[in-house]
Design a protein around this motif. Structure first.
Motif, PDB file in Angstrom:
ATOM      1  N   TRP A  45       0.850  -1.216   0.000  1.00  0.00           N
ATOM      2  CA  TRP A  45       0.000   0.000   0.000  1.00  0.00           C
ATOM      3  C   TRP A  45       0.869   1.243   0.000  1.00  0.00           C
ATOM      4  O   TRP A  45       0.621   2.197  -0.759  1.00  0.00           O
ATOM      5  CB  TRP A  45      -0.903  -0.024   1.227  1.00  0.00           C
ATOM      6  N   LEU A  46       1.922   1.246   0.837  1.00  0.00           N
ATOM      7  CA  LEU A  46       2.802   2.405   0.941  1.00  0.00           C
ATOM      8  C   LEU A  46       3.565   2.642  -0.357  1.00  0.00           C
ATOM      9  O   LEU A  46       3.660   3.787  -0.839  1.00  0.00           O
ATOM     10  CB  LEU A  46       3.780   2.178   2.096  1.00  0.00           C
ATOM     11  N   TRP A  47       4.095   1.564  -0.953  1.00  0.00           N
ATOM     12  CA  TRP A  47       4.933   1.730  -2.133  1.00  0.00           C
ATOM     13  C   TRP A  47       4.153   2.212  -3.353  1.00  0.00           C
ATOM     14  O   TRP A  47       4.688   2.962  -4.181  1.00  0.00           O
ATOM     15  CB  TRP A  47       5.656   0.428  -2.469  1.00  0.00           C
ATOM     16  N   THR A  48       2.905   1.798  -3.480  1.00  0.00           N
ATOM     17  CA  THR A  48       2.113   2.254  -4.626  1.00  0.00           C
ATOM     18  C   THR A  48       1.855   3.756  -4.561  1.00  0.00           C
ATOM     19  O   THR A  48       1.509   4.371  -5.572  1.00  0.00           O
ATOM     20  CB  THR A  48       0.771   1.509  -4.716  1.00  0.00           C
ATOM     21  N   ARG A  49       2.035   4.341  -3.409  1.00  0.00           N
ATOM     22  CA  ARG A  49       1.918   5.793  -3.255  1.00  0.00           C
ATOM     23  C   ARG A  49       3.280   6.479  -3.255  1.00  0.00           C
ATOM     24  O   ARG A  49       3.463   7.520  -3.878  1.00  0.00           O
ATOM     25  CB  ARG A  49       1.142   6.116  -1.966  1.00  0.00           C
ATOM     26  N   LEU A  50       4.231   5.873  -2.555  1.00  0.00           N
ATOM     27  CA  LEU A  50       5.555   6.477  -2.428  1.00  0.00           C
ATOM     28  C   LEU A  50       6.379   6.341  -3.704  1.00  0.00           C
ATOM     29  O   LEU A  50       7.104   7.272  -4.089  1.00  0.00           O
ATOM     30  CB  LEU A  50       6.290   5.831  -1.259  1.00  0.00           C
TER      31      LEU A  50
ATOM     32  N   SER B 129       5.523  -2.850  -8.503  1.00  0.00           N
ATOM     33  CA  SER B 129       4.365  -2.320  -9.221  1.00  0.00           C
ATOM     34  C   SER B 129       4.681  -1.968 -10.664  1.00  0.00           C
ATOM     35  O   SER B 129       3.861  -1.344 -11.342  1.00  0.00           O
ATOM     36  CB  SER B 129       3.821  -1.089  -8.485  1.00  0.00           C
TER      37      SER B 129
ATOM     38  N   TYR C 299      -0.661  -4.412  -9.396  1.00  0.00           N
ATOM     39  CA  TYR C 299      -0.272  -3.160 -10.051  1.00  0.00           C
ATOM     40  C   TYR C 299       0.730  -3.431 -11.169  1.00  0.00           C
ATOM     41  O   TYR C 299       0.688  -2.810 -12.226  1.00  0.00           O
ATOM     42  CB  TYR C 299       0.327  -2.195  -9.023  1.00  0.00           C
TER      43      TYR C 299
ATOM     44  N   PRO D 299       5.678   6.319  -7.052  1.00  0.00           N
ATOM     45  CA  PRO D 299       5.491   7.366  -8.058  1.00  0.00           C
ATOM     46  C   PRO D 299       5.986   8.734  -7.595  1.00  0.00           C
ATOM     47  O   PRO D 299       6.498   9.518  -8.408  1.00  0.00           O
ATOM     48  CB  PRO D 299       3.969   7.373  -8.271  1.00  0.00           C
ATOM     49  N   MET D 300       5.869   9.029  -6.305  1.00  0.00           N
ATOM     50  CA  MET D 300       6.382  10.293  -5.786  1.00  0.00           C
ATOM     51  C   MET D 300       7.903  10.365  -5.939  1.00  0.00           C
ATOM     52  O   MET D 300       8.453  11.397  -6.350  1.00  0.00           O
ATOM     53  CB  MET D 300       5.990  10.454  -4.312  1.00  0.00           C
TER      54      MET D 300
END
Length: 237
Positions: free
Chosen positions: A34-39, A70, A96, A41-42
């Motif tokens: 969950w964290l990596w799919t947000r972090l 992902s 993903y 791309p950032m």
């Protein structure tokens, strides 16, 4: 854009030489996923995408990517690649990754598996890619042995990994974090591994190595020291 559905790189049956050191193919790290799919791309927007492009520049032929996550590397594969077999053990990340594979510019097949037990025959790839994954494999030596096994003699290992710091102060911080919560929160990641030395100790000759810091902040993050480079698989068949 290549049609990944019709021209996927197909995994070959493993031979008897395949390592038996691996654990189960599915690795459950739902919070990290969950964290990596947000972090992820950032970080790519902050400059990591440029390092991914540098990582994959000049790669060609049939390619293995372990710990594909992902699929953030997939858009950067050049057309000189004929196909990618991507391995990812974490089911949430693999979902993903499967979506990213369908949009890749080259054929990508994503399968479940671990770096310690690659579902392919000996000497079946021209190149292999590790990107922010050798920090988190359960057995780095076994993973590198498997990469050596599935690469053809003279095949190339392309790597982008965060590694042990060169300064004693940051090394102490890394060691403390690795012994406590960092691996739990970050999907098994360890910040203090000397990955360049491990690559050289397990059947590879490093041809090019760049040390960098990302993110390059005034106060360095424990995971900011990185290496980017290419190594050649040594030895015969």
């Amino acid at each position: 854009m290549a049609d990944a559905r019709s021209t996927q790189a197909t995994a070959k049956p493993a031979t008897r030489k395949q390592s038996e050191a691996a654990g189960p193919h599915n690795v459950q790290h739902p919070f990290f996923a969950w964290l990596w799919t947000r972090l992820g791309p950032m970080l790519d927007r902050a400059g990591l995408a440029e390092y991914r492009k540098q990582l994959l520049a000049g790669i060609h032929g049939r390619v293995l990517e372990v710990g594909a996550g992902s699929g953030l590397n997939f858009p950067h594969y050049p057309y000189s690649v004929t196909g990618v077999l991507a391995i990812e053990p974490e089911p949430s990340l693999a979902q993903y990754g499967a979506a990213a594979a369908g949009c890749a510019p080259v054929p990508v097949e994503l399968v479940a598996g671990t770096a310690e037990s690659i579902p392919s025959a000996d000497a079946s790839f021209d190149a292999a890619v590790t990107s922010l994954v050798l920090c988190s494999v359960s057995d780095q030596r076994a993973a590198l042995a498997e990469l050596h096994r599935v690469l053809r003699p003279g095949g190339k290992l392309f790597f982008l990994e965060h590694v042990r710091a060169e300064t004693p102060g940051l090394r102490h911080v890394q060691a403390a974090l690795d012994a406590t919560l960092w691996p739990v929160v970050n999907g098994g990641c360890h910040t203090s591994r000397d990955t360049a030395a491990a690559i050289e100790a397990n059947g590879f000759r490093i041809d090019r190595l760049t040390r960098l810091r990302f993110p390059d902040t005034t106060i360095p993050s424990p995971s900011s020291p990185h290496i980017l480079g290419i190594a050649t698989r040594t030895g015969g068949d």
